[in-house]
Motif scaffolding. Structure first.
Motif, PDB file in Angstrom:
ATOM      1  N   LEU A 120       6.030   3.215 -14.368  1.00 49.29           N
ATOM      2  CA  LEU A 120       5.281   4.476 -14.364  1.00 49.29           C
ATOM      3  C   LEU A 120       3.783   4.199 -14.424  1.00 49.29           C
ATOM      4  N   GLY A 121       3.060   4.858 -13.559  1.00 49.68           N
ATOM      5  CA  GLY A 121       1.612   4.693 -13.536  1.00 49.68           C
ATOM      6  C   GLY A 121       1.116   3.551 -12.676  1.00 49.68           C
ATOM      7  N   ILE A 122       2.040   2.719 -12.143  1.00 50.20           N
ATOM      8  CA  ILE A 122       1.571   1.599 -11.331  1.00 50.20           C
ATOM      9  C   ILE A 122       1.098   2.123  -9.970  1.00 50.20           C
ATOM     10  N   GLY A 123       0.220   1.386  -9.350  1.00 45.27           N
ATOM     11  CA  GLY A 123      -0.358   1.831  -8.095  1.00 45.27           C
ATOM     12  C   GLY A 123      -0.012   0.924  -6.930  1.00 45.27           C
ATOM     13  N   PHE A 124       0.119   1.541  -5.769  1.00 44.74           N
ATOM     14  CA  PHE A 124       0.263   0.827  -4.502  1.00 44.74           C
ATOM     15  C   PHE A 124      -0.968   1.128  -3.665  1.00 44.74           C
ATOM     16  N   LEU A 125      -1.504   0.120  -3.039  1.00 46.03           N
ATOM     17  CA  LEU A 125      -2.708   0.266  -2.233  1.00 46.03           C
ATOM     18  C   LEU A 125      -2.329   0.208  -0.761  1.00 46.03           C
ATOM     19  N   GLU A 126      -2.604   1.279  -0.044  1.00 45.82           N
ATOM     20  CA  GLU A 126      -2.183   1.403   1.356  1.00 45.82           C
ATOM     21  C   GLU A 126      -3.387   1.576   2.262  1.00 45.82           C
ATOM     22  N   LYS A 127      -3.309   0.964   3.439  1.00 47.09           N
ATOM     23  CA  LYS A 127      -4.239   1.234   4.529  1.00 47.09           C
ATOM     24  C   LYS A 127      -3.447   1.922   5.635  1.00 47.09           C
ATOM     25  N   MET A 128      -3.902   3.101   6.048  1.00 45.71           N
ATOM     26  CA  MET A 128      -3.190   3.876   7.065  1.00 45.71           C
ATOM     27  C   MET A 128      -4.190   4.430   8.068  1.00 45.71           C
ATOM     28  N   ASP A 129      -3.833   4.345   9.362  1.00 45.91           N
ATOM     29  CA  ASP A 129      -4.726   4.906  10.365  1.00 45.91           C
ATOM     30  C   ASP A 129      -4.397   6.370  10.611  1.00 45.91           C
ATOM     31  N   ALA A 130      -5.136   7.005  11.498  1.00 44.20           N
ATOM     32  CA  ALA A 130      -5.010   8.445  11.716  1.00 44.20           C
ATOM     33  C   ALA A 130      -3.681   8.826  12.354  1.00 44.20           C
ATOM     34  N   ARG A 131      -2.992   7.871  12.975  1.00 43.48           N
ATOM     35  CA  ARG A 131      -1.676   8.150  13.542  1.00 43.48           C
ATOM     36  C   ARG A 131      -0.561   7.979  12.513  1.00 43.48           C
ATOM     37  N   GLY A 132      -0.903   7.500  11.316  1.00 44.57           N
ATOM     38  CA  GLY A 132       0.114   7.311  10.290  1.00 44.57           C
ATOM     39  C   GLY A 132       0.730   5.928  10.290  1.00 44.57           C
ATOM     40  N   GLN A 133       0.127   4.991  11.018  1.00 46.49           N
ATOM     41  CA  GLN A 133       0.627   3.620  11.000  1.00 46.49           C
ATOM     42  C   GLN A 133       0.177   2.938   9.707  1.00 46.49           C
ATOM     43  N   VAL A 134       1.148   2.388   8.968  1.00 43.62           N
ATOM     44  CA  VAL A 134       0.839   1.678   7.732  1.00 43.62           C
ATOM     45  C   VAL A 134       0.358   0.277   8.107  1.00 43.62           C
ATOM     46  N   LEU A 135      -0.929   0.036   7.961  1.00 45.60           N
ATOM     47  CA  LEU A 135      -1.514  -1.247   8.334  1.00 45.60           C
ATOM     48  C   LEU A 135      -1.353  -2.279   7.225  1.00 45.60           C
ATOM     49  N   ASP A 136      -1.291  -1.798   5.984  1.00 50.95           N
ATOM     50  CA  ASP A 136      -1.120  -2.711   4.850  1.00 50.95           C
ATOM     51  C   ASP A 136      -0.592  -1.907   3.668  1.00 50.95           C
ATOM     52  N   MET A 137       0.290  -2.519   2.894  1.00 52.92           N
ATOM     53  CA  MET A 137       0.803  -1.909   1.671  1.00 52.92           C
ATOM     54  C   MET A 137       0.993  -3.030   0.667  1.00 52.92           C
ATOM     55  N   ARG A 138       0.343  -2.922  -0.469  1.00 55.40           N
ATOM     56  CA  ARG A 138       0.480  -3.958  -1.481  1.00 55.40           C
ATOM     57  C   ARG A 138       0.374  -3.358  -2.868  1.00 55.40           C
TER      58      ARG A 138
END
Length: 327
Positions: free
Chosen positions: A132-150
């Motif tokens: 609980l409370g942990i975070g995921f850091l995402e990079k997403m472009d305008a089309r919704g493509q997940v470029l990075d998730m960590r």
């Protein structure tokens, strides 16, 4: 005298050109370019609800289980680059679970409520509390493509310390969260689309039964009214497969039957999805030695997006509406 194009021919040609121009303008007006329009500082409440039913034969009798899981998260847009690539933090706020099993007492767990008096819920609470409370850091472009998730550094530390089983850890790993986001939203097409347009996508992700390959086909239905707003309806069908034989558990799992479909709603004005409902029905067979085990699996994944000014419908009401959404 030379040959002359009849006047009526010129008039007809003019009408044809005008009609063609008007037709082209109408077609262009019907086409839409669907894009996320996230802004720095924006927050979204995202609720993932999943209902799972299983049926299988155990010691020559039919055994069925039902489980309802719900995860409330907050998406916080940290920044948006000029090329419309957004940095988003996903924070896990609340987890709930109910599970009925013929072999034991029902499990009821809510991370926002005390678990005293229920040993199973207490054990589950101790396992998932670090998440609980942990975070995921995402990079997403305008089309919704997940470029990075960590995972954030704190999240990685929490995953290492939790006593939850491997499946729970997989769900909250960066690959698990990436797959969850991908199931909840569609990768939008690069070109403008009109009703009837179709496009494809595919994913690969690890699972307890081996590498899972998913083929997705999207169909843009068009605009419609839902929850007092105009949204773009996108239907989806999915085909799942385990291309590699054998899994980490030593099982050879084969999907004998499947029927997977869903619907997604996108608010083109707000530039975000508002809701998605995915239904999956599968019959699995797993070979263990000389014996073959058959299992029927049904899953409904219901995801709702809301701003802080909006209200997310209760899970029970969402479940009632999910079947009607595909009609």
């Amino acid at each position: 005298a030379g040959w002359a194009f009849p006047r009526w021919g010129l008039l007809a040609l003019s009408f044809i050109l005008i009609a063609t121009l008007i037709s082209t303008q109408i077609t262009s007006a019907q086409e839409k370019t669907l894009r996320w329009k996230l802004q720095a500082g924006q927050t979204l409440g995202v609720r993932y609800g999943q209902k799972i039913t299983t049926e299988m034969m155990l010691h020559n009798r039919a055994v069925s289980t039902e489980a309802d899981l719900q995860m409330d998260t907050t998406w916080t847009v940290q920044r948006v680059a000029p090329e419309a690539i957004a940095d988003i933090t996903h924070t896990i706020d609340r987890l709930t679970m109910t599970m009925n099993s013929p072999t034991g007492d029902p499990l009821v767990y809510d991370s926002a409520k005390p678990t005293a008096g229920n040993p199973v819920a207490e054990q589950l609470g101790r396992s998932v509390k670090p998440l609980l409370g942990i975070g995921f850091l995402e990079k997403m472009d305008a089309r919704g493509q997940v470029l990075d998730m960590r995972l954030s550094p704190a999240g990685e530390n929490a995953i290492r310390k939790t006593s939850a089983n491997g499946q729970v850890k997989d769900m909250f790993s960066k690959e698990g969260m990436k797959q969850l986001v991908h199931q909840a939203v569609a990768v939008l097409p690069s070109d403008p689309i009109a009703p009837g347009a179709r496009w494809r996508d595919q994913t690969q992700t690890s699972s307890p039964m081996g590498m899972l390959h998913t083929e997705l086909e999207y169909h843009y239905v068009g605009s419609q009214q839902r929850d007092n707003r105009t949204v773009e309806r996108i239907d989806v069908t999915m085909t799942l497969a385990f291309p590699e034989q054998g899994d980490p558990l030593g099982l050879n799992v084969e999907i004998k039957q499947q029927d997977n479909s869903g619907v997604l709603y996108f608010d083109a004005t707000a530039g975000r999805f508002t809701e998605s409902i995915i239904h999956q029905k599968m019959v699995l067979e797993a070979a263990v030695g000389e014996r073959t085990h058959r299992q029927e699996l049904g899953t409904t994944l219901h995801t709702q997006f809301s701003t802080r000014q909006e209200t997310v419908r209760p899970a029970s009401q969402a479940a009632k509406n999910s079947a009607a959404a595909l009609k």
